[in-house]
Scaffold this active site. Sequence first.
Site, PDB file in Angstrom:
ATOM      1  N   GLY A 287       0.877  -1.102  -0.243  1.00  0.00           N
ATOM      2  CA  GLY A 287      -0.133  -0.098  -0.053  1.00  0.00           C
ATOM      3  C   GLY A 287       0.801   1.270  -0.122  1.00  0.00           C
ATOM      4  N   CYS A 456     -23.564 -12.094  15.543  1.00  0.00           N
ATOM      5  CA  CYS A 456     -23.485 -11.521  14.103  1.00  0.00           C
ATOM      6  C   CYS A 456     -24.142 -12.722  13.216  1.00  0.00           C
ATOM      7  CB  CYS A 456     -22.052 -11.082  13.513  1.00  0.00           C
ATOM      8  SG  CYS A 456     -20.849 -12.460  13.624  1.00  0.00           S
TER       9      CYS A 456
END
Length: 482
Positions: A287, A456
């Site tokens: 990155g 979740c």
Amino acid sequence: MKFIIKLFPEITIKSQSVRLRFIKILTGNIRNVLKHYDETLAVVRHWDNIEVRAKDESQRLAIRDALTRIPGIHHILEVEDVPFTDMHDIFEKALVQYRDQLEGKTFCVRVKRRGKHDFSSIDVERYVGGGLNQHIESARVKLTNPDVTVHLEVEDDRLLLIKGRYEGIGGFPIGTQEDVLSLISGGFDSGVSSYMLMRRGCRVHYCFFNLGGAAHEIGVRQVAHYLWNRFGSSHRVRFVAINFEPVVGEILEKIDDGQMGVILKRMMVRAASKVAERYGVQALVTGEALGQVSSQTLTNLRLIDNVSDTLILRPLISYDKEHIINLARQIGTEDFARTMPEYCGVISKSPTVKAVKSKIEAEEEKFDFSILDKVVEEANNVDIREIAQQTEQEVVEVETVNGFGPNDVILDIRSVDEQEDKPLRVEGIDVVSLPFYKLSTKFGDLDQNKTWLLWCERGVMSRLQALYLREQGFNNVKVYRP
């Protein structure tokens, strides 16, 4: 229900053989992603589009959302496919479909036609548009910038009433390009660069250099799993974790302060190149952006590249930080990155921005490379789909429950969008919403006299977060799996 998948324009300009290969791969990717939602689902490829037909209406929103995140898709049309006899029949069906949408609005009609008919596309636009204008008093035709555009497609004796258009992420289907290995830290840059290579058709594997202990690795696992699950779940990928603390310790002990940053990056590239070679991966992805930090000057990047013959891709090289953060926000990794610790920046107090090769090599002669070889050899390699199972083994001290007591509260840790689309309601117990990416900073503000049952939909994130909270000293957490 039926969806028409429109191809990314760059696919359509390929040669016939390449285009066909891309369409075949995209069709397979769509099947791989959607089979979890509806086993009876049919995916049919054509030369200029792909059809998706499903029977389970309850999965409409989930299927549509999944399609918008598959690389290679330009946009999706949700359609109602009906037979027709003539233009008046087309008008009547359009009136039923669009009457409510056109009340009090300006509109125009746009038609695409394929097959042999005794009318043209413009004939249908005029006839249907005129009929809608006459039968809906509050509606008004406006050919430029209307409030509503009525999209119709006529194919042989079938009429496609377009109920909605949804933009995809574009790019090439994953698998059309070769594999890459992303050096992921969990920050803004590495997450965005990984996404950009997935979008360009690469299967992205992940290599993580652990400098900060178990909590750091858990956080990066979450980012990698999120990126894979959201954009690349059509393919199996690896998550390779390398314990780099011994390497950092050796650098801190033996290397000159000013050269530490560049040498650390060189060690990472060496290690990642060995991992890439082991698994037949063609390139590394980082990155890095030009000039963002001291190790990312042209001189230093060249020295970092010199330690390996493996191609290093830097998709963000010309991006500024604001642009990168905006992209992270769009793909959903911003909140992960904001709470992720950064370790590389503190290794050197006065880093060089223009390293000299001879000095770097002289410093590296002090380094015991057997340490690097050992950490690479001991690297932990897992199928990213097994992160859930591995986390389950690691969170042995966190109880998983399917019921609740009087002092329990369910903590819905899904993202805000998921909570709004499908709110969780459980009879007999309070449900509190706190997105997973805010747990590290906000969980301590909750009532610690309560027992919090993390929930979740698939149970992956709740297990990861349970481990993280346990490591932070919170013992009042359990995983809720009804």
